[in-house]
Design a protein around this motif. Structure first.
Motif, PDB file in Angstrom:
ATOM      1  N   ILE A 153      38.254  21.028  87.774  1.00  0.00           N
ATOM      2  CA  ILE A 153      37.261  21.040  86.693  1.00  0.00           C
ATOM      3  C   ILE A 153      35.856  20.970  87.272  1.00  0.00           C
ATOM      4  O   ILE A 153      34.949  21.696  86.863  1.00  0.00           O
ATOM      5  CB  ILE A 153      37.484  19.857  85.729  1.00  0.00           C
ATOM      6  CG1 ILE A 153      38.865  19.940  85.133  1.00  0.00           C
ATOM      7  CG2 ILE A 153      36.425  19.849  84.640  1.00  0.00           C
ATOM      8  CD1 ILE A 153      39.202  18.839  84.190  1.00  0.00           C
TER       9      ILE A 153
ATOM     10  N   ASN B  22      43.454  18.087  89.741  1.00  0.00           N
ATOM     11  CA  ASN B  22      43.018  18.675  88.488  1.00  0.00           C
ATOM     12  C   ASN B  22      41.533  18.428  88.286  1.00  0.00           C
ATOM     13  O   ASN B  22      40.769  19.300  87.876  1.00  0.00           O
ATOM     14  CB  ASN B  22      43.821  17.991  87.391  1.00  0.00           C
ATOM     15  CG  ASN B  22      43.510  18.554  86.044  1.00  0.00           C
ATOM     16  OD1 ASN B  22      42.495  18.198  85.499  1.00  0.00           O
ATOM     17  ND2 ASN B  22      44.364  19.411  85.557  1.00  0.00           N
TER      18      ASN B  22
ATOM     19  N   ASN C 282      45.283  14.370  81.778  1.00  0.00           N
ATOM     20  CA  ASN C 282      44.528  14.763  82.964  1.00  0.00           C
ATOM     21  C   ASN C 282      43.040  14.830  82.646  1.00  0.00           C
ATOM     22  O   ASN C 282      42.613  14.495  81.539  1.00  0.00           O
ATOM     23  CB  ASN C 282      45.040  16.100  83.506  1.00  0.00           C
ATOM     24  CG  ASN C 282      44.999  17.188  82.447  1.00  0.00           C
ATOM     25  OD1 ASN C 282      44.096  17.219  81.620  1.00  0.00           O
ATOM     26  ND2 ASN C 282      45.995  18.063  82.468  1.00  0.00           N
TER      27      ASN C 282
ATOM     28  N   TRP D 216      41.130  17.223  81.975  1.00  0.00           N
ATOM     29  CA  TRP D 216      40.701  18.099  80.876  1.00  0.00           C
ATOM     30  C   TRP D 216      40.555  17.308  79.590  1.00  0.00           C
ATOM     31  O   TRP D 216      39.876  17.733  78.670  1.00  0.00           O
ATOM     32  CB  TRP D 216      41.713  19.235  80.655  1.00  0.00           C
ATOM     33  CG  TRP D 216      41.891  20.139  81.834  1.00  0.00           C
ATOM     34  CD1 TRP D 216      42.983  20.215  82.638  1.00  0.00           C
ATOM     35  CD2 TRP D 216      40.958  21.099  82.337  1.00  0.00           C
ATOM     36  NE1 TRP D 216      42.783  21.163  83.618  1.00  0.00           N
ATOM     37  CE2 TRP D 216      41.556  21.721  83.456  1.00  0.00           C
ATOM     38  CE3 TRP D 216      39.675  21.485  81.964  1.00  0.00           C
ATOM     39  CZ2 TRP D 216      40.919  22.707  84.199  1.00  0.00           C
ATOM     40  CZ3 TRP D 216      39.038  22.469  82.701  1.00  0.00           C
ATOM     41  CH2 TRP D 216      39.656  23.065  83.805  1.00  0.00           C
TER      42      TRP D 216
ATOM     43  N   TYR E  92      47.228  23.539  76.068  1.00  0.00           N
ATOM     44  CA  TYR E  92      48.272  22.536  75.859  1.00  0.00           C
ATOM     45  C   TYR E  92      48.789  22.522  74.425  1.00  0.00           C
ATOM     46  O   TYR E  92      49.527  21.621  74.047  1.00  0.00           O
ATOM     47  CB  TYR E  92      47.766  21.161  76.270  1.00  0.00           C
ATOM     48  CG  TYR E  92      47.515  21.065  77.762  1.00  0.00           C
ATOM     49  CD1 TYR E  92      48.583  21.077  78.656  1.00  0.00           C
ATOM     50  CD2 TYR E  92      46.224  20.997  78.274  1.00  0.00           C
ATOM     51  CE1 TYR E  92      48.371  21.003  80.017  1.00  0.00           C
ATOM     52  CE2 TYR E  92      45.996  20.928  79.640  1.00  0.00           C
ATOM     53  CZ  TYR E  92      47.080  20.935  80.506  1.00  0.00           C
ATOM     54  OH  TYR E  92      46.867  20.868  81.856  1.00  0.00           O
TER      55      TYR E  92
ATOM     56  N   ILE F 276      35.231  23.944  77.236  1.00  0.00           N
ATOM     57  CA  ILE F 276      36.330  23.381  78.030  1.00  0.00           C
ATOM     58  C   ILE F 276      37.306  22.653  77.106  1.00  0.00           C
ATOM     59  O   ILE F 276      38.527  22.789  77.224  1.00  0.00           O
ATOM     60  CB  ILE F 276      35.775  22.440  79.121  1.00  0.00           C
ATOM     61  CG1 ILE F 276      34.967  23.254  80.142  1.00  0.00           C
ATOM     62  CG2 ILE F 276      36.899  21.688  79.813  1.00  0.00           C
ATOM     63  CD1 ILE F 276      34.288  22.426  81.207  1.00  0.00           C
TER      64      ILE F 276
END
Lengths: 420, 259
Positions: free
Chosen positions: B7, B3, A39, A41, A115, A107
């Motif tokens: 962010i 998602n 994703n 992130w 995770y 982040i």
């Protein structure tokens, strides 16, 4: 990974590649099988690389015009802001770039925590990452000293004085760090040298970080080992490249907004006052990204113990792969850990907030509770959770929603063959 | 995509937070419309020229501006005096130069390349003349104070009689916007103190606003080009981001995973 059987098409390519396998490396990087369910992130690794390169390039230009001398540093920064062509742009990118770098790294770190990316077999990637983070903090602190404003000077005084907490040799070490009996010109010149050096150390470690990543491959939001390459993966190029590129552009929009419209909001006004050893600012505060650790430092009444607490707060992260006893990586399948994860996020934010406030009264109390909880999370909650938590069943692969998987590929394979 | 939005909103939240914390620190300062705020903010040319007049006629007797040169007065994005006007302004100051071929120091009329002439020879002289307080250099003053332009603007108008119970030493004045309320600078502005050449009435408020605008420019001389470039850069990034977004969608449509 299938890169070892790669042969370049052209004759020259073959000749060159036999002597220096750069083309094999390029082929490995483009073909690198990446989990297709990553994703957004996961885009912050690429963003961080961009941040590092930006800091190095703008930093090189600044170093051409900056003068590392106590009497001239402040003037030379103003010279950059006024008379160097686009000097204001370069400096504002560099100064805000540091904040953006830390925003991205936080982040990135918290993604890893959610995770379980630090777990076997990725412990080395994680530890290299922690070293990079430590070096980033050092570089940021050293860089903040260079404009030789009031916060530069007094920040340097406070931080270097922490070493005086070391018994017996503390005072000697501080004098050695300063190159004299107070923060002065020798301190500035050595800080400049080290500030110039550290980014290249970070660059080297980033290469190792990525190298170590490419051995087991990326973790993914489901947190299971996957076969590579398979229908669970996509080649790095073009799929991940374009996705990282898109995320990077969004990040750059925020970055640009800071640089062009509020370039000084993340800095402290006092740093536009030239350093004056005779006048102490009312509140000495570090940059926002160091505030949680500053809060931990101040929450311990004893100086030496405070320094130890602050250092442990960072170093404890290196032990995380062994403190977290759960076999399941992703918090998606750990209902309890997920809640504690968010409590930890809130805890760190609270620490950051109280770090900016004067260390007295309610603020100090909150800082102490938050510090205690921080250590409790890593030393007690994580190990116990691993034994006690009832995790949810995890799938066998990313594409097939068949349950019964395991975080470890070998066991997953066995189960798969049993099912067949 | 969901998602991703999360962010992005997180980062925007971070930016907002930094504004809020900044705003929370502010005391209630006097408000006025600053032409240089906002995405397209530009300096009010006339206000800068008037502000320069206030600085020269009032502030400059104590406050230096060591990072400014007379040439800056005619540069783009500043007060934009004509070169000839700037030359006349520079020539109206006596600049110490030398040593000449005889080894003597001498004074000559200022040139465009000269830095603004300092009111005192050194910090000690400045302190001696001002009851021990050093009148700060004003080149980057608005950036060196928490409240920025609003603070300076308010401070200039914040002189009052001290409330009962507050005693002031000699040479100390009461100002409701000063940190600790005690300031060593006496009230400098009074209505009609300067005579503006463009006919604007020189009220205290007007002079405060003009000189603060001038100080903002002196602290951020490239503010206008920064705003202009920022708009172009961000617009460019947004367009590029949209294009890359659709390319990404196209590329990822080859496989069955959402991006």
């Amino acid at each position: 990974m299938s890169d070892h059987d790669y042969t370049p098409k052209s004759k020259f390519g073959k000749w060159f590649n036999d002597r220096l396998p750069l083309l094999t490396l390029a082929n490995h990087l483009t073909d690198y099988p990446t989990p297709k369910n990553l994703n957004y992130w996961w885009t912050f690794g690429g963003i961080l690389t961009f941040c590092l390169i930006t800091q190095i390039v703008t930093g090189l230009v600044l170093a051409m015009h900056y003068i590392a001398h106590a009497d001239m540093a402040f003037d030379s920064v103003e010279h950059i802001m006024r008379d160097v062509n686009y000097g204001w742009l370069i400096r504002y990118i560099h100064a805000n770039g540091a904040s953006m770098f830390f925003l991205a790294v936080y982040i990135h770190i918290f993604r890893s925590l959610f995770y379980g990316s630090y777990k076997a077999p990725r412990e080395i990637i994680w530890i290299i990452g922690i070293i990079i983070y430590l070096l980033m903090m050092a570089a940021a602190f050293l860089g903040y000293v260079l404009p030789w404003g009031q916060m530069s000077f007094w920040g340097a005084t406070v931080i270097t004085n922490l070493f005086s907490a070391i018994p017996l040799v503390g005072e000697g070490i501080v004098t050695w760090l300063w190159g004299g009996y107070s923060v002065d010109n020798p301190t500035l010149t050595r800080f400049f040298t080290l500030h110039y050096l550290i980014p290249f150390l970070i660059l080297g470690l980033v290469v190792l970080h990525i190298w170590a990543l490419h051995v087991p491959g990326n973790n993914n939001p489901v947190g299971i080992d996957i076969k590579k390459p398979s229908k669970d993966t996509v080649p790095f190029h073009p799929y991940i490249v374009i996705k990282d590129g898109f995320a990077l552009l969004m990040f750059m929009i925020v970055f640009a907004f800071f640089v062009f419209y509020t370039p000084n909001i993340l800095g402290h006004a006092d740093n536009y006052i030239e350093a004056n050893p005779l006048v102490t600012p009312a509140h000495i505060v570090p940059e926002w990204y160091l505030l949680p650790f500053y809060a931990i430092l101040r929450s311990v009444p004893d100086k030496l113990l405070g320094v130890i607490a602050m250092l442990s707060a960072i170093l404890i992260l290196a032990a995380l792969p062994w403190l977290d006893t759960s076999k399941i990586r992703s918090a998606v399948f750990r209902p309890l850990y997920r809640q504690f994860y968010w409590i930890l996020v809130a805890d760190v934010l609270i620490l950051g907030y109280v770090g900016a406030m004067p260390a007295e009264g309610l603020y100090l109390l909150v800082a102490r509770v938050a510090t205690a909880y921080y250590f409790l999370h890593f030393l007690v909650i994580l190990p116990v959770l691993g034994w006690r938590e009832k995790t949810l069943p995890i799938p066998l692969s990313i594409t097939e929603p068949i349950l019964g998987g395991s975080p470890n590929l070998a066991t997953a394979k066995n189960k798969e063959s049993l099912n067949n | 995509m969901k998602n991703f939005l999360k962010i992005f909103s997180l980062i925007v939240l971070f930016s907002l937070l930094s504004f809020i914390t900044q705003a929370a620190e502010k005391v209630e300062y006097l408000k006025t419309d600053w032409s240089f705020k906002g995405l397209f903010g530009k300096f009010d040319r006339a206000a800068l020229q008037r502000g320069y007049q206030v600085y020269t006629e009032v502030c400059s007797s104590c406050h230096s501006m060591k990072y400014l040169s007379y040439r800056n007065l005619s540069e783009k994005g500043g007060p934009e005096f004509t070169i000839d006007q700037a030359k006349v302004i520079a020539a109206s100051f006596e600049v110490k130069d030398g040593p000449n071929s005889d080894g003597e120091m001498f004074t000559r009329p200022g040139r465009l390349s000269d830095k603004f002439v300092m009111p005192y020879d050194n910090v000690q002289a400045a302190q001696a003349a001002n009851g021990g307080a050093y009148p700060p250099d004003m080149s980057v003053l608005v950036k060196a104070r928490g409240g920025g332009v609003d603070y300076i603007y308010s401070l200039l108008q914040g002189y009052e009689d001290p409330p009962p119970g507050v005693t002031l030493d000699d040479g100390v004045y009461y100002n409701k916007y000063m940190y600790g309320n005690k300031i060593k600078m006496a009230n400098q502005l009074s209505d009609g103190l300067v005579e503006y050449s463009d006919g604007t009435t020189a009220t205290i408020e007007q002079m405060s606003k003009d000189v603060t605008t001038f100080l903002m420019w002196s602290a951020e001389p490239h503010l206008e080009s920064r705003h202009q470039m920022g708009f172009k850069a961000i617009l460019y990034l947004i367009i590029l981001t949209i294009l890359v977004y659709f390319s990404m969608k196209k590329i990822w449509s080859r496989i069955e995973t959402k991006v």
